[in-house]
Write an enzyme that holds these catalytic residues in place. Structure first.
Site, PDB file in Angstrom:
ATOM      1  N   SER A   1     -47.229   5.583  -8.951  1.00 62.08           N
ATOM      2  CA  SER A   1     -48.142   4.508  -9.372  1.00 62.08           C
ATOM      3  C   SER A   1     -47.577   3.110  -9.191  1.00 62.08           C
ATOM      4  O   SER A   1     -48.229   2.134  -9.598  1.00 62.08           O
ATOM      5  CB  SER A   1     -48.502   4.705 -10.855  1.00 62.08           C
ATOM      6  OG  SER A   1     -49.203   5.914 -11.046  1.00 62.08           O
TER       7      SER A   1
ATOM      8  N   GLU B   1      16.646 -11.653   0.655  1.00 65.87           N
ATOM      9  CA  GLU B   1      16.851 -11.076   1.977  1.00 65.87           C
ATOM     10  C   GLU B   1      17.491 -12.024   2.982  1.00 65.87           C
ATOM     11  O   GLU B   1      18.230 -11.587   3.856  1.00 65.87           O
ATOM     12  CB  GLU B   1      15.498 -10.603   2.546  1.00 65.87           C
ATOM     13  CG  GLU B   1      14.917  -9.387   1.860  1.00 65.87           C
ATOM     14  CD  GLU B   1      15.665  -8.115   2.216  1.00 65.87           C
ATOM     15  OE1 GLU B   1      16.487  -8.134   3.158  1.00 65.87           O
ATOM     16  OE2 GLU B   1      15.453  -7.099   1.545  1.00 65.87           O
TER      17      GLU B   1
END
Length: 670
Positions: free
Chosen positions: A338, A80
């Site tokens: 329990s 670029e």
């Protein structure tokens, strides 16, 4: 003299132009440079668990330079803007080349945009092909270069570059199109991420995969020509399959992520381990496949020493409608069945009320109007505390609860960090059978205290939270004794040898909740299964439904489990005969109550030809039933059963218990 004057005028004009340009740049109004990024939740190692789109539905994610493969930077700049590090925002050579080509051909042939100019366009969402737009981009690019470093400009590009659809920025693009973070990229992957922003919509891999592939291959060959990669790497990259669809954004630990984001938007680092969390979520989905879709499941796995939660599964499917998968069942208050019994036994050990070898009665008992029953309706007479806990009998633990006092148990729960929910007033004896509301996270925290030698510590899940001091709820010896008893329980089928895991299961009243909690030498874990709406699950038992999952969880977490710890030196390890007298039996020696036949009543007239229901009160099992002196059934342990009687006329029914006591009635069969 004229030459000198001309030179002075040229220098003065250049200086004036330079000063004017500097004022022109300085007067440039900069757009907003800080942009919203997705809130995200990460694990203990910084790996992404879940991210959230920003308000406009965009995937734009925070990114730092150390999160990007250097190869991408090399490709981006070579492709670029190869003079990026040298120009001041505008590349004069590229600009002159583009202008000359435009004059010769009557239109734009090649671009002159630098990366800084592209950032300027992205910041203002400007045009790309009009000269007016180009001039504005040049001015803003020069202003950006005067205010920001090159690294900051690159950061803006990596955050704002468009990648098609609602994907913006390199990190979101890498996750969506490649399914990975951009920290390690192949040449083909880096080339694709360089190519997409040039035409983000026409090269979208999910809509135009061939265009994306062609653009990627073009970048690869350019990079080979520029010497960024070798020709061999470029050609190999061209053979890599190009993506043809979107990868879903990670949605790991969705309930815990929502919990973190509810605190505040932004980044949150949790104590979870992504690999363990994913394994537990897979395990939950697999385990619930083919079961009632209204069922949900929750798992918590934590490190015993640090009390850090390593995995938390709130439901097997976050999106499930029938199973209300959006509800985090690790945080829902449910009856623990329990699973509170180990705490009560441990408190009894600490108060010198009992020892694992102490004998305790499992016989009918009544406290005011409360007459507890065992789950199976069977009484077992006198047995050791160890066996009573392993069988999860109700009557022995109720006896201990009455001796301790429910308030003492509630105090211990609160010291352990449990916030029990009560309906009504003060807690009663049924507290020890699950008559209180707790969460799975609280129960894992409680069992973590048992595993840690009786030292309670709040579970940690957010790395920003501070650890709190340990709180003693049991002595080391009592906590070890509880663990030793629970380690003696046989594991579920195919769960490995016994003795490696101390665990307890529980089933709440009406089969609404199935629990399993336990620990090995390193981890503590809990599993809950049930319906989020609280409706019963017929046939659901903690031992059958939740226990196998608990062992799977601990097995996945620790393939080479550390052994359970040895007993502390102060632990009393003797048989019953070696115990002090008050510990050999719990409480005074009780006389078995008188044996009575409560049904059928004396003189009852019943229809013949079928089994006759018989109900007892008192006595000590097992029982023997006789009809007119002949044994009809023996070894009966329940207080209700059916007696198979034949014939007609008057019959005398007799019952004899284990102590030789008897009861009888006369009835008539018609």
């Amino acid at each position: 003299m004229r030459r000198l004057v001309a030179l002075v005028l040229v220098l003065w004009s250049a200086a004036f132009a330079r000063d004017g340009l500097e004022r022109y740049i300085a007067e440039t109004k900069l757009p907003v440079l800080v942009h919203a990024t997705a809130s995200e939740v990460r694990d203990r190692n910084g790996d992404l668990l879940r991210a959230y789109t920003i308000d406009d539905g965009l995937w734009r994610m925070a990114l730092s330079a150390d999160q990007v493969d250097p190869l991408f930077y090399d490709m981006l700049i070579a492709y670029e803007d190869k003079r990026f590090w040298d120009h001041n925002g505008v590349d004069p050579r590229a600009t002159l080349r583009a202008a000359w080509q435009a004059i010769r051909h009557g239109g734009i042939v090649s671009g002159a945009s630098t990366l800084t100019m592209q950032v300027a366009r992205l910041l203002e969402d400007g045009t790309t092909g009009q000269w007016r737009g180009k001039l504005r981009q040049m001015r803003l690019a020069l202003a950006l270069e005067s205010h920001l470093s090159k690294a900051q400009i690159l950061d803006l590009y990596l955050q704002l570059a468009p990648y098609g659809g609602n994907v913006e920025g390199l990190r979101a693009a890498s996750l969506v199109w490649l399914g990975k973070e951009p920290r390690r990229l192949t040449p083909a992957e880096a080339a694709l991420l360089v190519a997409l922003p040039q035409a983000p919509e026409s090269r979208r891999p999910d809509r135009h995969p061939e265009a994306a592939r062609i653009a990627r291959d073009r970048v690869l060959m350019r990079m080979a020509g520029a010497g960024v990669i070798t020709l061999e790497d470029a050609r190999a990259g061209q053979t890599d399959p190009a993506p043809s669809g979107r990868h879903p954004m990670p949605q790991i630990a969705p309930h815990m992520a929502d919990r973190a984001i509810a605190r505040a938007p932004g980044r949150h680092d949790l104590t979870l381990d992504r690999s363990l969390q994913s394994a537990m979520e897979d395990l939950a989905r697999t385990y619930m496949t083919g079961r009632d879709p209204r069922l949900s499941l929750a798992i918590i796995l934590a490190d015993i020493e640090s009390a850090e939660i390593l995995a938390s599964v709130g439901s097997p499917d976050y999106t499930a409608v029938q199973g209300q998968g959006f509800v985090d069942m690790t945080q829902a208050q449910r009856s623990p069945g329990s699973t509170l019994k180990p705490l009560i036994y441990g408190l009894a050990f600490d108060r010198a009320l009992a020892h694992p070898e102490t004998l305790i009665l499992d016989t009918p008992v009544q406290f005011g109007t409360y007459a507890p029953q065992n789950f199976d309706g069977v009484f077992r007479g006198e047995l050791s505390v160890r066996r009573a806990l392993q069988l999860s009998l109700n009557i022995p633990v109720i006896r201990l609860t009455e001796a301790l006092g429910p308030a003492h148990i509630m105090s211990a729960l609160r010291r352990a960090g449990v916030n029990p929910g009560l309906q009504g007033g003060a807690p009663g004896l049924a507290l020890s059978l699950g008559g209180v509301g707790v969460t799975l996270e609280e129960m894992v925290q409680l069992y973590g205290a048992l595993a840690r030698g009786g030292q309670a510590k709040p579970l940690l899940w957010h790395k920003g939270d501070e650890a709190t001091p340990l709180v003693a709820i049991l002595s080391r010896a009592s906590a070890w004794q509880v663990g030793n008893v629970l380690a003696g329980l046989p594991p579920p089928p195919q769960a490995g040898p016994p003795g490696r895991v101390a665990y307890k299961t529980g089933t709440s009243y009406g089969h609404r909740d199935a629990w399993a909690l336990g620990w090995n030498g390193r981890f503590v874990a809990g599993v809950w299964i049930g319906r989020p709406d609280g409706t019963p699950v017929p046939g659901a038992f903690g031992g059958e439904l939740a226990a196998p999952m608990l062992f799977e969880v601990l097995g996945r977490a620790d393939t080479r489990p550390a052994p359970l710890p040895p007993p502390p030196p102060e632990t009393l390890l003797v048989p019953r005969a070696g115990l002090p007298g008050h510990l050999q039996r719990f409480g005074p020696r009780e006389v078995a109550p008188v044996l009575q036949l409560t049904f059928p009543p004396q003189g009852a007239q019943l229809a013949a030809g079928g089994a006759i229901p018989v109900k007892l009160r008192g006595g000590t099992p097992p029982y023997t039933l006789l009809a007119d002196g002949a044994v009809v059934a023996s070894n009966l342990r329940g207080i209700e059963f059916l007696a198979p009687l034949d014939g007609l006329g008057f019959t005398t029914l007799s019952v004899i218990d284990a102590k030789g006591k008897s009861g009888r009635v006369s009835i008539e069969l018609r």
